[in-house]
Scaffold this motif. Structure first.
Motif, PDB file in Angstrom:
ATOM      1  N   LEU A 181       0.829  -1.205   0.000  1.00  0.00           N
ATOM      2  CA  LEU A 181       0.000   0.000   0.000  1.00  0.00           C
ATOM      3  C   LEU A 181       0.862   1.252   0.000  1.00  0.00           C
ATOM      4  N   TRP A 182       1.884   1.250   0.829  1.00  0.00           N
ATOM      5  CA  TRP A 182       2.770   2.418   0.885  1.00  0.00           C
ATOM      6  C   TRP A 182       3.482   2.630  -0.447  1.00  0.00           C
ATOM      7  N   TYR A 183       3.939   1.534  -1.047  1.00  0.00           N
ATOM      8  CA  TYR A 183       4.622   1.652  -2.336  1.00  0.00           C
ATOM      9  C   TYR A 183       3.712   2.296  -3.378  1.00  0.00           C
ATOM     10  N   HIS A 184       2.489   1.806  -3.490  1.00  0.00           N
ATOM     11  CA  HIS A 184       1.582   2.354  -4.497  1.00  0.00           C
ATOM     12  C   HIS A 184       1.200   3.795  -4.171  1.00  0.00           C
ATOM     13  N   THR A 185       1.182   4.140  -2.890  1.00  0.00           N
ATOM     14  CA  THR A 185       0.940   5.531  -2.504  1.00  0.00           C
ATOM     15  C   THR A 185       2.103   6.414  -2.934  1.00  0.00           C
ATOM     16  N   LEU A 186       3.324   5.910  -2.831  1.00  0.00           N
ATOM     17  CA  LEU A 186       4.490   6.655  -3.306  1.00  0.00           C
ATOM     18  C   LEU A 186       4.408   6.881  -4.812  1.00  0.00           C
ATOM     19  N   VAL A 187       3.926   5.897  -5.539  1.00  0.00           N
ATOM     20  CA  VAL A 187       3.746   6.056  -6.985  1.00  0.00           C
ATOM     21  C   VAL A 187       2.742   7.169  -7.257  1.00  0.00           C
ATOM     22  N   LEU A 188       1.671   7.203  -6.481  1.00  0.00           N
ATOM     23  CA  LEU A 188       0.674   8.265  -6.645  1.00  0.00           C
ATOM     24  C   LEU A 188       1.278   9.640  -6.380  1.00  0.00           C
ATOM     25  N   LEU A 189       2.086   9.736  -5.324  1.00  0.00           N
ATOM     26  CA  LEU A 189       2.736  11.012  -5.018  1.00  0.00           C
ATOM     27  C   LEU A 189       3.590  11.484  -6.191  1.00  0.00           C
ATOM     28  N   ALA A 190       4.403  10.581  -6.717  1.00  0.00           N
ATOM     29  CA  ALA A 190       5.267  10.941  -7.836  1.00  0.00           C
ATOM     30  C   ALA A 190       4.440  11.331  -9.055  1.00  0.00           C
ATOM     31  N   HIS A 191       3.376  10.596  -9.298  1.00  0.00           N
ATOM     32  CA  HIS A 191       2.524  10.871 -10.460  1.00  0.00           C
ATOM     33  C   HIS A 191       1.875  12.250 -10.361  1.00  0.00           C
ATOM     34  N   THR A 192       1.481  12.642  -9.154  1.00  0.00           N
ATOM     35  CA  THR A 192       0.795  13.928  -8.965  1.00  0.00           C
ATOM     36  C   THR A 192       1.753  15.069  -8.659  1.00  0.00           C
ATOM     37  N   GLY A 193       3.063  14.760  -8.569  1.00  0.00           N
ATOM     38  CA  GLY A 193       4.051  15.808  -8.342  1.00  0.00           C
ATOM     39  C   GLY A 193       4.121  16.293  -6.908  1.00  0.00           C
ATOM     40  N   VAL A 194       3.687  15.472  -5.968  1.00  0.00           N
ATOM     41  CA  VAL A 194       3.772  15.820  -4.555  1.00  0.00           C
ATOM     42  C   VAL A 194       5.012  15.180  -3.960  1.00  0.00           C
ATOM     43  N   ASP A 195       5.871  15.981  -3.335  1.00  0.00           N
ATOM     44  CA  ASP A 195       7.101  15.446  -2.757  1.00  0.00           C
ATOM     45  C   ASP A 195       6.810  14.772  -1.423  1.00  0.00           C
ATOM     46  N   ILE A 196       7.524  13.695  -1.154  1.00  0.00           N
ATOM     47  CA  ILE A 196       7.316  12.980   0.099  1.00  0.00           C
ATOM     48  C   ILE A 196       7.647  13.859   1.311  1.00  0.00           C
ATOM     49  N   LEU A 197       8.536  14.835   1.134  1.00  0.00           N
ATOM     50  CA  LEU A 197       8.857  15.728   2.244  1.00  0.00           C
ATOM     51  C   LEU A 197       7.648  16.557   2.655  1.00  0.00           C
ATOM     52  N   ASP A 198       6.764  16.849   1.712  1.00  0.00           N
ATOM     53  CA  ASP A 198       5.540  17.569   2.058  1.00  0.00           C
ATOM     54  C   ASP A 198       4.632  16.701   2.924  1.00  0.00           C
ATOM     55  N   VAL A 199       4.636  15.410   2.663  1.00  0.00           N
ATOM     56  CA  VAL A 199       3.872  14.482   3.502  1.00  0.00           C
ATOM     57  C   VAL A 199       4.463  14.452   4.904  1.00  0.00           C
ATOM     58  N   TYR A 200       5.797  14.423   4.980  1.00  0.00           N
ATOM     59  CA  TYR A 200       6.453  14.420   6.284  1.00  0.00           C
ATOM     60  C   TYR A 200       6.142  15.693   7.059  1.00  0.00           C
ATOM     61  N   ARG A 201       6.093  16.818   6.342  1.00  0.00           N
ATOM     62  CA  ARG A 201       5.757  18.074   7.022  1.00  0.00           C
ATOM     63  C   ARG A 201       4.340  18.012   7.608  1.00  0.00           C
ATOM     64  N   ALA A 202       3.422  17.439   6.847  1.00  0.00           N
ATOM     65  CA  ALA A 202       2.053  17.291   7.342  1.00  0.00           C
ATOM     66  C   ALA A 202       2.015  16.363   8.555  1.00  0.00           C
ATOM     67  N   LEU A 203       2.805  15.297   8.513  1.00  0.00           N
ATOM     68  CA  LEU A 203       2.862  14.376   9.654  1.00  0.00           C
ATOM     69  C   LEU A 203       3.484  15.039  10.880  1.00  0.00           C
ATOM     70  N   GLN A 204       4.495  15.889  10.657  1.00  0.00           N
ATOM     71  CA  GLN A 204       5.107  16.600  11.781  1.00  0.00           C
ATOM     72  C   GLN A 204       4.073  17.445  12.503  1.00  0.00           C
ATOM     73  N   GLN A 205       3.143  18.028  11.754  1.00  0.00           N
ATOM     74  CA  GLN A 205       2.099  18.839  12.378  1.00  0.00           C
ATOM     75  C   GLN A 205       1.205  17.987  13.280  1.00  0.00           C
ATOM     76  N   ARG A 206       1.051  16.715  12.941  1.00  0.00           N
ATOM     77  CA  ARG A 206       0.206  15.830  13.727  1.00  0.00           C
ATOM     78  C   ARG A 206       0.885  15.327  14.987  1.00  0.00           C
ATOM     79  N   ARG A 207       2.188  15.582  15.120  1.00  0.00           N
ATOM     80  CA  ARG A 207       2.908  15.172  16.332  1.00  0.00           C
ATOM     81  C   ARG A 207       2.591  16.066  17.506  1.00  0.00           C
ATOM     82  N   ARG A 208       2.100  17.258  17.225  1.00  0.00           N
ATOM     83  CA  ARG A 208       1.971  18.270  18.274  1.00  0.00           C
ATOM     84  C   ARG A 208       0.699  18.093  19.078  1.00  0.00           C
TER      85      ARG A 208
END
Length: 208
Positions: free
Chosen positions: A181-208
């Motif tokens: 599931l994660w692999y195919h999600t990474l493919v979707l990110l690349a296809h849509t031009g979303v960098d994985i670092l943007d996902v990490y930034r969103a996750l960092q916000q959820r740590r608080r």
């Protein structure tokens, strides 16, 4: 942060009054750079919450990013088991730490070829997916999936999500199905031009 205060007493400087500092990106663990600190640089870092270093060539303090704008916000500061090396975990402004415009200073391999350093496993796989997107290979499943487009990628994500649910119910192959599931999600990110670092930034916000 109490850990930042304690390091004042723990840090062991060498005979020249210096201690090496390894700088790591908080998002994916990439080693960004290595520099030197004297006691004043450490104090400035603790006081400002941004990285300061000592230039051995210029014999002066320097505030990382003061000129370029690529400052480093300290998220955590650690020292090693001998207390003679520091590890700064930072939020890197602009995603550039190297004065050559690269994210990391360690962007060459032992043979001198351009090869940015590895980060966490998800980021490494994502960069491979991006490479398949930029340079398609007909023998690559990733390239074929990217070529198939959004509908096929989304279909695969739906299928893999269902398989994760079924695996969790059965108590078998959960790790393998989540990896799919994660692999195919990474493919979707690349296809849509979303960098994985943007996902990490969103996750960092959820740590608080």
């Amino acid at each position: 942060m109490q850990t930042l205060v304690h390091v004042r007493e723990a840090a062991r400087f060498d005979r020249d009054g210096l201690i090496p500092a390894v700088v790591q990106d908080v998002l994916d663990g990439t080693v960004l750079m290595v520099a030197w600190m004297n006691r004043e640089a450490l104090e400035r870092t603790l006081e400002t919450g941004e990285s300061w270093f000592w230039s051995r060539s210029r014999q002066e303090l320097w505030h990382k990013g003061a000129t370029s704008g690529h400052r480093q916000k300290i998220k955590a500061l650690r020292y090693d088991c001998d207390s003679d090396v520091l590890l700064l975990t930072v939020e890197q402004q602009g995603d550039i730490a190297c004065h050559l415009g690269e994210r990391s200073c360690f962007h060459r391999d032992a043979a001198g070829n351009y090869d940015p350093p590895p980060a966490d496993t998800l980021s490494q796989v994502f960069r491979v997916v991006e490479e398949r997107k930029a340079h398609p290979n007909p023998d690559s499943y990733t390239s074929r999936l990217l070529e198939a487009g959004s509908n096929q990628i989304l279909k695969k994500i739906g299928e893999e999500a269902t398989e994760v649910v079924m695996a969790a119910k059965d108590g078998e192959r959960v790790a393998e199905e989540v990896a799919d599931l994660w692999y195919h999600t990474l493919v979707l990110l690349a296809h849509t031009g979303v960098d994985i670092l943007d996902v990490y930034r969103a996750l960092q916000q959820r740590r608080r």
